[in-house]
Design a protein around this motif. Structure first.
Motif, PDB file in Angstrom:
ATOM      1  N   ASP A   1       0.857  -1.186   0.000  1.00 51.79           N
ATOM      2  CA  ASP A   1       0.000   0.000   0.000  1.00 51.79           C
ATOM      3  C   ASP A   1       0.891   1.233   0.000  1.00 51.79           C
ATOM      4  OD1 ASP A   1      -1.940  -1.851   0.206  1.00 51.79           O
ATOM      5  OD2 ASP A   1      -2.491  -1.410   2.281  1.00 51.79           O
ATOM      6  N   LEU A   2       0.813   2.002  -1.061  1.00 51.97           N
ATOM      7  CA  LEU A   2       1.728   3.141  -1.187  1.00 51.97           C
ATOM      8  C   LEU A   2       0.992   4.469  -1.119  1.00 51.97           C
ATOM      9  CD1 LEU A   2       4.016   1.849  -4.108  1.00 51.97           C
ATOM     10  CD2 LEU A   2       4.410   1.625  -1.656  1.00 51.97           C
ATOM     11  N   GLN A   3       1.522   5.347  -0.291  1.00 58.13           N
ATOM     12  CA  GLN A   3       1.027   6.729  -0.209  1.00 58.13           C
ATOM     13  C   GLN A   3       1.376   7.454  -1.506  1.00 58.13           C
ATOM     14  OE1 GLN A   3      -0.377   8.553   2.254  1.00 58.13           O
ATOM     15  NE2 GLN A   3      -0.100   7.378   4.160  1.00 58.13           N
ATOM     16  N   HIS A   4       0.495   8.315  -1.955  1.00 58.03           N
ATOM     17  CA  HIS A   4       0.777   8.967  -3.232  1.00 58.03           C
ATOM     18  C   HIS A   4       1.961   9.931  -3.159  1.00 58.03           C
ATOM     19  CE1 HIS A   4      -1.604  12.143  -1.391  1.00 58.03           C
ATOM     20  NE2 HIS A   4      -0.996  12.957  -2.229  1.00 58.03           N
ATOM     21  N   GLY A   5       2.197  10.530  -1.985  1.00 59.82           N
ATOM     22  CA  GLY A   5       3.253  11.540  -1.850  1.00 59.82           C
ATOM     23  C   GLY A   5       4.611  11.102  -2.381  1.00 59.82           C
ATOM     24  N   PRO A   6       5.191  10.029  -1.811  1.00 56.52           N
ATOM     25  CA  PRO A   6       6.499   9.561  -2.282  1.00 56.52           C
ATOM     26  C   PRO A   6       6.497   9.143  -3.754  1.00 56.52           C
ATOM     27  CG  PRO A   6       5.930   8.520  -0.183  1.00 56.52           C
ATOM     28  CD  PRO A   6       4.717   9.275  -0.638  1.00 56.52           C
ATOM     29  N   VAL A   7       5.371   8.616  -4.239  1.00 57.09           N
ATOM     30  CA  VAL A   7       5.285   8.229  -5.657  1.00 57.09           C
ATOM     31  C   VAL A   7       5.444   9.482  -6.525  1.00 57.09           C
ATOM     32  CG1 VAL A   7       3.887   7.102  -7.439  1.00 57.09           C
ATOM     33  CG2 VAL A   7       3.656   6.385  -5.044  1.00 57.09           C
ATOM     34  N   VAL A   8       4.670  10.514  -6.163  1.00 62.00           N
ATOM     35  CA  VAL A   8       4.701  11.759  -6.919  1.00 62.00           C
ATOM     36  C   VAL A   8       6.115  12.360  -6.899  1.00 62.00           C
ATOM     37  CG1 VAL A   8       3.825  14.138  -7.002  1.00 62.00           C
ATOM     38  CG2 VAL A   8       2.246  12.244  -6.605  1.00 62.00           C
ATOM     39  N   ASP A   9       6.741  12.371  -5.711  1.00 61.63           N
ATOM     40  CA  ASP A   9       8.106  12.930  -5.585  1.00 61.63           C
ATOM     41  C   ASP A   9       9.088  12.178  -6.477  1.00 61.63           C
ATOM     42  OD1 ASP A   9       7.139  14.665  -3.767  1.00 61.63           O
ATOM     43  OD2 ASP A   9       7.935  13.639  -1.993  1.00 61.63           O
ATOM     44  N   TRP A  10       9.005  10.855  -6.433  1.00 62.72           N
ATOM     45  CA  TRP A  10       9.939  10.020  -7.196  1.00 62.72           C
ATOM     46  C   TRP A  10       9.762  10.238  -8.706  1.00 62.72           C
ATOM     47  CZ3 TRP A  10       9.788   6.016 -10.778  1.00 62.72           C
ATOM     48  CH2 TRP A  10      10.959   5.255 -10.917  1.00 62.72           C
ATOM     49  N   VAL A  11       8.496  10.236  -9.135  1.00 61.10           N
ATOM     50  CA  VAL A  11       8.212  10.428 -10.569  1.00 61.10           C
ATOM     51  C   VAL A  11       8.696  11.812 -11.017  1.00 61.10           C
ATOM     52  CG1 VAL A  11       6.357  10.663 -12.292  1.00 61.10           C
ATOM     53  CG2 VAL A  11       6.285   8.792 -10.631  1.00 61.10           C
ATOM     54  N   GLU A  12       8.437  12.800 -10.169  1.00 61.86           N
ATOM     55  CA  GLU A  12       8.832  14.158 -10.516  1.00 61.86           C
ATOM     56  C   GLU A  12      10.345  14.269 -10.696  1.00 61.86           C
ATOM     57  OE1 GLU A  12       6.491  17.527  -8.951  1.00 61.86           O
ATOM     58  OE2 GLU A  12       8.383  18.165  -8.068  1.00 61.86           O
TER      59      GLU A  12
ATOM     60  N   ASP B   1       0.339  16.988 -13.764  1.00 62.86           N
ATOM     61  CA  ASP B   1      -0.783  16.080 -13.480  1.00 62.86           C
ATOM     62  C   ASP B   1      -0.390  14.635 -13.171  1.00 62.86           C
ATOM     63  OD1 ASP B   1      -2.554  18.154 -13.854  1.00 62.86           O
ATOM     64  OD2 ASP B   1      -2.770  17.745 -15.997  1.00 62.86           O
ATOM     65  N   ILE B   2       0.618  14.458 -12.323  1.00 62.74           N
ATOM     66  CA  ILE B   2       0.994  13.097 -11.912  1.00 62.74           C
ATOM     67  C   ILE B   2      -0.187  12.439 -11.207  1.00 62.74           C
ATOM     68  CG2 ILE B   2       2.598  11.713 -10.507  1.00 62.74           C
ATOM     69  CD1 ILE B   2       4.621  13.948 -10.813  1.00 62.74           C
ATOM     70  N   TRP B   3      -0.860  13.228 -10.411  1.00 62.53           N
ATOM     71  CA  TRP B   3      -2.028  12.781  -9.667  1.00 62.53           C
ATOM     72  C   TRP B   3      -3.087  12.165 -10.577  1.00 62.53           C
ATOM     73  CZ3 TRP B   3      -4.448  10.678  -6.287  1.00 62.53           C
ATOM     74  CH2 TRP B   3      -4.296  10.976  -4.944  1.00 62.53           C
ATOM     75  N   ARG B   4      -3.356  12.939 -11.645  1.00 67.70           N
ATOM     76  CA  ARG B   4      -4.385  12.475 -12.582  1.00 67.70           C
ATOM     77  C   ARG B   4      -3.958  11.175 -13.245  1.00 67.70           C
ATOM     78  NH1 ARG B   4      -6.023  16.322 -17.382  1.00 67.70           N
ATOM     79  NH2 ARG B   4      -6.638  17.731 -15.708  1.00 67.70           N
ATOM     80  N   ALA B   5      -2.658  11.072 -13.552  1.00 64.34           N
ATOM     81  CA  ALA B   5      -2.146   9.854 -14.185  1.00 64.34           C
ATOM     82  C   ALA B   5      -2.299   8.649 -13.253  1.00 64.34           C
ATOM     83  CB  ALA B   5      -0.684  10.047 -14.585  1.00 64.34           C
TER      84      ALA B   5
END
Ligand code: ZN
Length: 196
Positions: A24-35, A48-52
């Motif tokens: 179960d992954l929190q969106h925060g670290p995912v967004v940071d890593w992708v960015e 729009d990482i969120w939207r993706a």
């Protein structure tokens, strides 16, 4: 850069989730890593990482655990990708429902197009079985698909109505009433109660 090396935002999100399967992954670290990755690749900020992420959920790639938390489960992705209703199942569902929309009772002779719909959506783990299928006309299929959005709208107009009432803003109150009465007239989102 070779075409095969071009990574989209959604490729990067998939890469991150695939590195952490069944977690179960929190969106925060995912967004940071992708960015960070994206900036390194293209020297600009991704949008729009969120939207993706949400889109990958709608496609069935990610499971939504709760708000802001997603999981990638290789097994369920396979199941969703492989299984849709077979032609035989579709026929059986249509026949069982008498070739009529289960909501309005209209059929092809009434000029509507019929769809076979998953009662529990596939992206929520709904299976392609005859029991989980139902016949809907185009209109009710569409309403079902957009139910979430119309729910949000109804809740918003109820809040706005309450506000207008407390402020004594008759014009705004009337506007909200007209819209909410339209919801009632078409029996949309009846489970959300509007108290006048
Ligand atoms: Zn219908």
């Amino acid at each position: 850069m070779k075409k095969s090396n071009i990574k989209s935002i959604s490729d990067l999100i998939k890469e991150y989730f695939k590195k952490h399967p069944n977690k179960d992954l929190q969106h925060g670290p995912v967004v940071d890593w992708v960015e960070e990755k994206y900036i390194k690749l293209y020297d600009k900020k991704p949008r729009d990482i969120w939207r993706a992420i949400r889109h990958l959920h709608e496609e069935g790639f990610l499971i939504k655990v709760k708000k802001g938390i997603y999981r990638y489960s290789p097994e369920s992705v396979k199941k969703i990708k492989i299984k849709d209703f077979t032609q035989e199942q579709k026929e059986a569902i249509l026949k069982r429902d008498g070739y009529k929309c289960v909501i309005c009772g209209k059929g092809i002779e009434d000029g509507v197009e019929l769809h076979v719909d998953h009662i529990k959506p596939r992206y929520l783990g709904g299976e392609s079985t005859i029991e989980n299928g139902q016949t809907l006309c185009s209109q009710h299929n569409f309403i079902k698909k957009t139910l979430k959005q119309t729910e949000t709208g109804k809740k918003m107009f109820i809040r706005l109505y309450e506000l207008a009432k407390s402020e004594g803003n008759e014009e705004l109150k009337k506007f909200c009433m007209d819209i909410l009465e339209t919801y009632e007239k078409y029996n949309i989102n009846g489970h959300i109660i509007w108290k006048r």
